[in-house]
Design a protein around this motif. Structure first.
Motif, PDB file in Angstrom:
ATOM      1  N   UNK A  62       0.825  -1.219   0.000  1.00  0.00           N
ATOM      2  CA  UNK A  62       0.000   0.000   0.000  1.00  0.00           C
ATOM      3  C   UNK A  62       0.855   1.263   0.000  1.00  0.00           C
ATOM      4  N   UNK A  63       2.006   1.208   0.625  1.00  0.00           N
ATOM      5  CA  UNK A  63       2.888   2.378   0.691  1.00  0.00           C
ATOM      6  C   UNK A  63       3.466   2.735  -0.665  1.00  0.00           C
TER       7      UNK A  63
ATOM      8  N   UNK B 140       9.135   9.996   3.860  1.00  0.00           N
ATOM      9  CA  UNK B 140       9.901   9.184   4.822  1.00  0.00           C
ATOM     10  C   UNK B 140       9.296   7.800   5.069  1.00  0.00           C
ATOM     11  N   UNK B 141       8.381   7.348   4.193  1.00  0.00           N
ATOM     12  CA  UNK B 141       7.827   6.006   4.366  1.00  0.00           C
ATOM     13  C   UNK B 141       8.903   4.978   4.033  1.00  0.00           C
ATOM     14  N   UNK B 142       8.805   3.828   4.680  1.00  0.00           N
ATOM     15  CA  UNK B 142       9.798   2.761   4.531  1.00  0.00           C
ATOM     16  C   UNK B 142       9.094   1.502   4.045  1.00  0.00           C
ATOM     17  N   UNK B 143       9.694   0.857   3.058  1.00  0.00           N
ATOM     18  CA  UNK B 143       9.150  -0.366   2.484  1.00  0.00           C
ATOM     19  C   UNK B 143      10.217  -1.443   2.573  1.00  0.00           C
ATOM     20  N   UNK B 144       9.878  -2.562   3.175  1.00  0.00           N
ATOM     21  CA  UNK B 144      10.829  -3.672   3.301  1.00  0.00           C
ATOM     22  C   UNK B 144      10.960  -4.389   1.962  1.00  0.00           C
ATOM     23  N   UNK B 145      12.187  -4.721   1.589  1.00  0.00           N
ATOM     24  CA  UNK B 145      12.437  -5.379   0.302  1.00  0.00           C
ATOM     25  C   UNK B 145      13.524  -6.440   0.429  1.00  0.00           C
TER      26      UNK B 145
ATOM     27  N   UNK C 169      13.938   7.539  -4.085  1.00  0.00           N
ATOM     28  CA  UNK C 169      14.028   6.445  -3.123  1.00  0.00           C
ATOM     29  C   UNK C 169      15.476   6.268  -2.698  1.00  0.00           C
ATOM     30  N   UNK C 170      15.629   5.871  -1.465  1.00  0.00           N
ATOM     31  CA  UNK C 170      16.954   5.592  -0.922  1.00  0.00           C
ATOM     32  C   UNK C 170      16.950   4.156  -0.416  1.00  0.00           C
ATOM     33  N   UNK C 171      17.984   3.391  -0.722  1.00  0.00           N
ATOM     34  CA  UNK C 171      18.104   2.002  -0.298  1.00  0.00           C
ATOM     35  C   UNK C 171      19.036   1.917   0.899  1.00  0.00           C
TER      36      UNK C 171
ATOM     37  N   UNK D 162      15.621  -1.860   3.062  1.00  0.00           N
ATOM     38  CA  UNK D 162      14.409  -1.036   3.020  1.00  0.00           C
ATOM     39  C   UNK D 162      14.603   0.031   1.950  1.00  0.00           C
ATOM     40  N   UNK D 163      13.513   0.358   1.279  1.00  0.00           N
ATOM     41  CA  UNK D 163      13.490   1.500   0.374  1.00  0.00           C
ATOM     42  C   UNK D 163      12.779   2.619   1.106  1.00  0.00           C
TER      43      UNK D 163
END
Length: 84
Positions: A28-29, A59-64, A39-41, A52-53
Motif C-alpha cells: 500500500x505504501x 519518509x515512508x519505509x518499504x521492506x524489500x 528512493x533511498x536504499x 528497506x526502500x
C-alpha cells in the motif's frame, strides 16, 4: 535513486538497474510512487527483509529483498498477523 519500472505491484526496478521484491504488507505504501519519486536504499536489520526502500518525500519505509529471492512463508505470515 529513481524508479525505472514498477509494472508489477510487488517488484520495483531502480535506475541503477537493481530489482527489489516488496514485502506483501508494505504494498500500500507504494501506491503513490511515480517515476520521479526519490528512493533511498538502506540495509535492514529486520528478520524478513535484507533492505528497506525509503521514500525521501514522505519518509515512508518499504521492506524489500532482491527480486530473485523469495520470502520465507512462515515469517511473512507472522509479520502480517502482527506476531513480529
Amino acid at each position: 535513486m529513481k524508479i525505472r519500472a514498477h509494472a508489477e505491484s510487488h517488484v520495483v526496478e531502480l535506475d541503477d538497474g537493481s530489482c527489489w521484491r516488496i514485502f506483501p504488507g508494505d504494498l500500500a505504501a507504494t501506491l503513490s510512487w511515480k517515476p520521479e519519486t526519490d528512493l533511498r536504499l538502506e540495509s535492514s536489520g529486520d528478520r524478513v527483509s535484507s533492505h528497506v526502500l525509503i521514500n525521501d518525500a514522505d519518509r515512508s519505509r518499504v521492506r524489500v529483498i532482491a527480486a530473485g529471492e523469495s520470502w520465507h512463508d512462515g515469517e511473512v505470515k507472522k509479520v502480517l498477523k502482527g506476531e513480529e
